[in-house]
Design an enzyme around this catalytic site. Structure first.
Site, PDB file in Angstrom:
ATOM      1  N   HIS A 157       0.810  -1.228   0.000  1.00 41.99           N
ATOM      2  CA  HIS A 157       0.000   0.000   0.000  1.00 41.99           C
ATOM      3  C   HIS A 157       0.835   1.267   0.000  1.00 41.99           C
ATOM      4  CE1 HIS A 157      -3.996  -1.849   0.497  1.00 41.99           C
ATOM      5  NE2 HIS A 157      -3.274  -2.849   0.998  1.00 41.99           N
ATOM      6  N   ASP A 364       3.291   9.317  -1.323  1.00 42.51           N
ATOM      7  CA  ASP A 364       2.158   8.586  -0.743  1.00 42.51           C
ATOM      8  C   ASP A 364       1.827   7.407  -1.653  1.00 42.51           C
ATOM      9  OD1 ASP A 364       0.105   8.107   1.065  1.00 42.51           O
ATOM     10  OD2 ASP A 364      -0.650  10.163   0.994  1.00 42.51           O
TER      11      ASP A 364
HETATM   12  O1  LIG Z   1      -2.119   1.384  10.688  1.00 36.80           O
HETATM   13  P1  LIG Z   1      -1.435   2.711  10.918  1.00 36.80           P
HETATM   14  O2  LIG Z   1       0.004   2.554  11.298  1.00 36.80           O
HETATM   15  O3  LIG Z   1      -2.211   3.586  11.855  1.00 36.80           O
HETATM   16  O4  LIG Z   1      -1.450   3.509   9.531  1.00 36.80           O
HETATM   17  C1  LIG Z   1      -2.623   3.644   8.751  1.00 36.80           C
HETATM   18  C2  LIG Z   1      -2.394   3.036   7.365  1.00 36.80           C
HETATM   19  O5  LIG Z   1      -1.411   3.844   6.735  1.00 36.80           O
HETATM   20  C3  LIG Z   1      -0.904   3.386   5.479  1.00 36.80           C
HETATM   21  O6  LIG Z   1      -1.884   3.594   4.466  1.00 36.80           O
HETATM   22  C4  LIG Z   1      -1.562   3.305   3.113  1.00 36.80           C
HETATM   23  O7  LIG Z   1      -2.635   2.645   2.519  1.00 36.80           O
HETATM   24  C5  LIG Z   1      -3.662   3.444   1.937  1.00 36.80           C
HETATM   25  C6  LIG Z   1      -4.674   2.489   1.308  1.00 36.80           C
HETATM   26  O8  LIG Z   1      -4.068   1.759   0.270  1.00 36.80           O
HETATM   27  C7  LIG Z   1      -3.034   4.387   0.900  1.00 36.80           C
HETATM   28  O9  LIG Z   1      -4.043   5.181   0.277  1.00 36.80           O
HETATM   29  C8  LIG Z   1      -2.018   5.276   1.585  1.00 36.80           C
HETATM   30  O10 LIG Z   1      -1.364   6.101   0.607  1.00 36.80           O
HETATM   31  C9  LIG Z   1      -0.982   4.462   2.326  1.00 36.80           C
HETATM   32  O11 LIG Z   1      -0.194   5.352   3.137  1.00 36.80           O
HETATM   33  C10 LIG Z   1      -0.457   1.952   5.602  1.00 36.80           C
HETATM   34  O12 LIG Z   1       0.084   1.490   4.381  1.00 36.80           O
HETATM   35  C11 LIG Z   1      -1.536   1.039   6.137  1.00 36.80           C
HETATM   36  O13 LIG Z   1      -1.054  -0.280   6.282  1.00 36.80           O
HETATM   37  C12 LIG Z   1      -1.918   1.601   7.500  1.00 36.80           C
HETATM   38  O14 LIG Z   1      -2.937   0.797   8.085  1.00 36.80           O
HETATM   39  O1  UDP Z   2     -10.023  12.165  10.953  1.00 33.74           O
HETATM   40  C1  UDP Z   2      -9.895  11.317  10.069  1.00 33.74           C
HETATM   41  C2  UDP Z   2      -8.822  11.352   9.147  1.00 33.74           C
HETATM   42  C3  UDP Z   2      -8.757  10.377   8.174  1.00 33.74           C
HETATM   43  N1  UDP Z   2      -9.688   9.398   8.107  1.00 33.74           N
HETATM   44  C4  UDP Z   2      -9.640   8.379   7.031  1.00 33.74           C
HETATM   45  O2  UDP Z   2      -8.350   7.795   6.951  1.00 33.74           O
HETATM   46  C5  UDP Z   2      -8.105   7.402   5.615  1.00 33.74           C
HETATM   47  C6  UDP Z   2      -6.738   7.911   5.198  1.00 33.74           C
HETATM   48  O3  UDP Z   2      -6.345   7.206   4.076  1.00 33.74           O
HETATM   49  P1  UDP Z   2      -5.222   7.733   3.091  1.00 33.74           P
HETATM   50  O4  UDP Z   2      -5.099   6.743   2.018  1.00 33.74           O
HETATM   51  O5  UDP Z   2      -5.511   9.128   2.630  1.00 33.74           O
HETATM   52  O6  UDP Z   2      -3.886   7.818   3.967  1.00 33.74           O
HETATM   53  P2  UDP Z   2      -3.221   6.834   5.057  1.00 33.74           P
HETATM   54  O7  UDP Z   2      -3.571   7.415   6.380  1.00 33.74           O
HETATM   55  O8  UDP Z   2      -3.799   5.473   4.852  1.00 33.74           O
HETATM   56  O9  UDP Z   2      -1.752   6.924   4.789  1.00 33.74           O
HETATM   57  C7  UDP Z   2      -9.220   7.986   4.757  1.00 33.74           C
HETATM   58  O10 UDP Z   2     -10.149   6.967   4.443  1.00 33.74           O
HETATM   59  C8  UDP Z   2      -9.851   9.019   5.674  1.00 33.74           C
HETATM   60  O11 UDP Z   2     -11.222   9.241   5.454  1.00 33.74           O
HETATM   61  C9  UDP Z   2     -10.729   9.347   9.001  1.00 33.74           C
HETATM   62  O12 UDP Z   2     -11.582   8.452   8.927  1.00 33.74           O
HETATM   63  N2  UDP Z   2     -10.807  10.318   9.970  1.00 33.74           N
END
Ligand SMILES: O=P(O)(O)OC[C@H]1O[C@H](O[C@H]2O[C@H](CO)[C@@H](O)[C@H](O)[C@H]2O)[C@H](O)[C@@H](O)[C@@H]1O
Ligand code: UDP
Length: 461
Positions: A157, A364
């Site tokens: 991801h 990202d």
């Molecule tokens: O689980 P966390 O450590 O709290 O982090 C939240 C997620 O962050 C990352 O998100 C990625 O996946 C998204 C969906 O494909 C994508 O849109 C985004 O650009 C990525 O940063 C991480 O890869 C996830 O595993 C985490 O759960």
């Molecule tokens: O206050 C918040 C901020 C973010 N999000 C959700 O967190 C996800 C963020 O996903 P993104 O791929 O933009 O980035 P990531 O945090 O996974 O790197 C999106 O579905 C947002 O709607 C949420 O539910 N509440």
């Protein structure tokens, strides 16, 4: 249809009545699991004194989740350590922040072995296994070592870094070699897929033929398959009661001013400092616009025990305070900086109330917020998406205003252009963006990957 086993670090039990609190990924995986039957395995997010492999099964809305607690040392070395202090910064091109510690690598290996030991007895011969993300690169190989010859797919991801950066990781080759245990590896973009091939080819002597990478007697198929959101559901959500209330709250408090919105986990990869500086430049270059706009930045804290995250939080507090101190008036504050998370239904109302969605990560994997912003807009009077060209989403969302997030000038110019954009152009751009968000939604993503996995040639592995 074969049973599906999804394995990820975070497991979200679907709770139908609180759809707003789930991420798009959770919604997609839950839907795929409901269609096929199966289970979702991973870390519970909880700690235990001593790892005991006890699995907590839960059944919710047709989806079975199976979670395990981890020891404190596992969490420190595997999640905080190797995943978020080593791999995350490196894979987001921040080798200045990457920490290379043997203890982290050891804890990462141990925890993946624990996951493999725990989930292996649950796997039946015809199950299809789908492992998610950088927390679990070696899990496929660990399962193979335990005699698992099922179809196993892996989806990354986050970005895949350029080969010269990955080369700084001790034992990078072993990590990549372990990925040849998979039948299919998915990336969000062609760019990340090509970077993987570049490393495999030049640093490991792999042979790349079309979408197949061969290393010795093993091969793996590769696919670029961008994740989407639950677009139709999200657009409908923007009409829900919580969304309408949030929309009204924002419009009332905006008092006729245009709102620019940013929504990101508080993460250095999201480019929040550069965003604030770009916005400051805009205020500086366009004094007539001051008091006509404000920036709402929603930034819930993330990975709080990791020092680089504590530092970015401090730095943003200083920066927002300085900009507000310099430009605010008694009846106007330029930045509303909020360290709190909101459920997605409320977010959809906030997005809809914003004239500009400002999404400027430095790097990202995808960025779902960009897609959610588009899905939440009023078709008659949509806002404008300003998007970093370094987000995976930029490969699909070419009708956004694409910017270099490192350039305060470009961010400032894009804000000005967006605020001045005629309604006709806003509608034209939005219609194209929305068509893409709807067409390649999260169901498309899961089905595309799983169909490719089911067709993957397993004869050599
Ligand atoms: O689980 P966390 O450590 O709290 O982090 C939240 C997620 O962050 C990352 O998100 C990625 O996946 C998204 C969906 O494909 C994508 O849109 C985004 O650009 C990525 O940063 C991480 O890869 C996830 O595993 C985490 O759960
Ligand atoms: O206050 C918040 C901020 C973010 N999000 C959700 O967190 C996800 C963020 O996903 P993104 O791929 O933009 O980035 P990531 O945090 O996974 O790197 C999106 O579905 C947002 O709607 C949420 O539910 N509440």
């Amino acid at each position: 249809m074969n049973r599906l086993i999804v394995i990820s670090n975070r497991v979200t039990a679907p709770k139908g009545s609180t759809a707003g609190a789930q991420g798009g990924l959770a919604v997609a995986l839950a839907a795929a699991l409901r269609d096929r039957g199966g289970m979702w395995f991973g870390w519970s997010g909880e700690q235990t004194d001593q790892f005991n492999g006890h699995i907590n099964f839960q059944r919710n809305q047709g989806v079975t989740t199976a979670t395990v607690d981890l020891e404190e040392q596992d969490v420190q070395e595997y999640y905080d350590g190797y995943a978020n202090r080593t791999l995350w910064p490196l894979f987001h091109y921040r080798i200045d922040l990457a920490e290379y510690e043997r203890d982290f690598a050891g804890g990462y290996k141990r925890t993946n072995q624990r996951f493999a030991d725990t989930v292996r007895p649950l796997v039946e011969p015809d199950d299809v296994i789908w492992i998610q993300d950088y927390h679990m690169f070696p899990l496929g190989a660990e399962l193979r070592a335990r005699g698992c010859d099922n179809r196993i797919g892996f989806f990354l991801h986050i970005p895949w870094p350029p080969r010269r950066l990955l080369g700084t990781l001790p034992n990078a080759q072993a990590l990549v070699e372990s990925m040849f245990a998979y039948d299919l590896i998915g990336f969000h973009t062609e760019e990340w897929l090509e970077s993987f091939c570049d490393f495999a080819r030049h640093d490991m002597g792999a042979v790349i033929e079309g979408n197949i990478a061969r290393l010795g007697d093993r091969h793996v198929e590769l696919i670029a398959c961008p994740i989407g959101i639950d677009a139709t559901e999200f657009a409908a959500m923007s009409q829900s009661v919580p969304a309408r209330l949030a929309y009204r709250r924002m419009r009332d408090s905006a008092d006729g001013r245009d709102m620019i919105v940013g929504v990101d986990r508080l993460d250095y990869s999201k480019g929040l400092e550069e965003r604030f500086l770009g916005y400051e430049r805009f205020l500086n270059e366009h004094p007539e616009e001051r008091k006509e706009v404000f920036l709402l930045q929603v930034a819930p804290p993330s990975r709080v025990s990791v020092e680089s995250y504590q530092r970015i939080r401090q730095s943003l507090e200083g920066l927002s305070g300085r900009i507000n101190g310099a430009y605010a008036d008694v009846d106007w504050v330029p930045i509303r900086y909020v360290n709190q998370g909101y459920p997605r239904d409320q977010l959809s109302g906030i997005y809809r109330a914003a004239k500009i969605g400002l999404v400027t990560p430095l790097r990202d994997g995808m960025n779902l917020v960009a897609k959610e912003y588009v899905a939440a807009q009023d078709p008659e009077d949509p806002g404008v998406l300003v998007l970093s060209r370094f987000a995976g989403a930029a490969e699909q969302m070419t009708d956004a205003l694409l910017v270099n997030p490192y350039s305060a000038e470009e961010v400032s110019d894009a804000l000005y252009q967006a605020l001045r954009m005629p309604r006709q152009e806003r509608v034209r751009r939005w219609e194209k963006l929305m068509a893409g968000v709807q067409e390649q939604d999260v169901t498309w993503w899961a089905e595309t990957f799983l169909q490719a996995l089911e067709k993957a040639d397993m004869t050599v592995n």
